[in-house]
Design an enzyme around this catalytic site. Structure first.
Site, mmCIF file in Angstrom:
data_model
loop_
_atom_site.group_PDB
_atom_site.id
_atom_site.type_symbol
_atom_site.label_atom_id
_atom_site.label_comp_id
_atom_site.label_asym_id
_atom_site.label_seq_id
_atom_site.Cartn_x
_atom_site.Cartn_y
_atom_site.Cartn_z
ATOM 1 C CD GLN A 1 5.285 -2.747 5.341
ATOM 2 O OE1 GLN A 1 4.548 -3.617 5.791
ATOM 3 N NE2 GLN A 1 5.295 -1.518 5.827
ATOM 4 C CG ASP B 1 5.389 -7.682 5.735
ATOM 5 O OD1 ASP B 1 6.241 -8.592 5.653
ATOM 6 O OD2 ASP B 1 5.494 -6.738 6.539
ATOM 7 C CD GLU C 1 0.443 -4.282 6.734
ATOM 8 O OE1 GLU C 1 1.338 -5.123 6.466
ATOM 9 O OE2 GLU C 1 0.646 -3.282 7.436
ATOM 10 C CD GLU D 1 6.478 -3.330 8.940
ATOM 11 O OE1 GLU D 1 5.757 -2.462 9.441
ATOM 12 O OE2 GLU D 1 6.036 -4.300 8.293
#
Length: 258
Positions: free
Chosen positions: A204, A178, A143, A240
């Site tokens: 996420q 994310d 990520e 998250e």
């Protein structure tokens, strides 16, 4: 509507980790992820997950000193041996937990190391992890993490990460996105998702700024989730975030069925 999972390293922290599986199931989650499960025996966590009837879909590889402000393992040219040891430990946990994906945290640049060699090291380690975990049917992700919260991170944008993945060139290695980190980098989310979703295996989210639950910041998460449906994303979206108060009180977005 995306499939939502709970990150048990940030949610339900009012409870010990083994008890969080049942709490997540009671809240309506069918799947969970754990950043670093290594403080608990894997069989204990697997038993708790099975009892709660939730799947553990993702864990991170051990990352060395990264979370304490260090350079981490995956991209540091002088830390190849510790990375291989971390890969073996993550591989063992992933098998015992029945995990489908393992995330490799890229780490920070060491100013005493060549930047190009650092990226090459990360690419080589991702290819190694991809090859090794493919034998167990486990997919590898990496990520981009914003360089405001984590200064010096080796891949702070999807474009930087995509270049590393292109060099790794392994079919068992994909991107993890994310939404919070994308927003912190002030990237245009719709266009970024459209561009990189074909390379993405996991998503996420948290609201931004603050990294709290949906509705506490400025991200139009309901619209983004609808866009993911339109773009054909079928993977998991993992919550998250750090609850602004308690985990249960933060779950209004889930009960409203975003």
């Amino acid at each position: 509507m995306p499939r939502f999972a709970a990150n048990l390293s940030l949610l339900f922290t009012e409870l010990p980790l083994p008890a969080r599986f049942a709490a997540a199931a009671a809240a309506g989650f069918d799947a969970v992820e754990i950043q670093f499960p290594y403080d608990y025996p894997a069989p204990l966590l697997r038993t708790a997950a099975d009892a709660a009837a939730v799947d553990i879909i993702l864990i991170n590889l051990p990352a060395g000193d990264l979370m304490a402000g260090g350079y981490g393992l995956a991209s540091h040219p002088a830390r190849t041996a510790p990375f291989r040891a971390a890969l073996a430990e993550g591989e063992r946990y992933a098998q015992l937990l029945g995990v489908r994906m393992v995330n490799v945290l890229a780490g920070r640049f060491d100013p005493q190391q060549d930047a190009a060699q650092t990226r090459q090291t990360l690419a080589a380690n991702l290819a190694l992890a991809g090859e090794r975990l493919a034998m167990h049917g486990i997919h590898v992700t990496c990520e981009a993490i914003n360089n405001l919260d984590m200064p010096g991170f080796v891949a702070s944008t999807p474009a930087e990460l995509a270049a590393v993945l292109a060099e790794a060139a392994h079919p068992n290695v994909s991107m993890q996105l994310d939404l919070y980190h994308l927003a912190r980098m002030q990237l245009e989310l719709a266009g970024t998702l459209a561009q990189y979703l074909p390379q993405t295996a996991h998503i996420q989210f948290a609201d931004c700024p603050g990294r709290h639950e949906p509705g506490t910041g400025t991200l139009p998460l309901a619209q983004i989730f609808a866009l993911l449906d339109e773009l054909g994303y079928t993977g998991w979206c993992a919550a998250e975030y750090r609850p602004a108060t308690s985990t249960v009180s933060s779950l209004h977005w889930l009960t409203a069925r975003y």
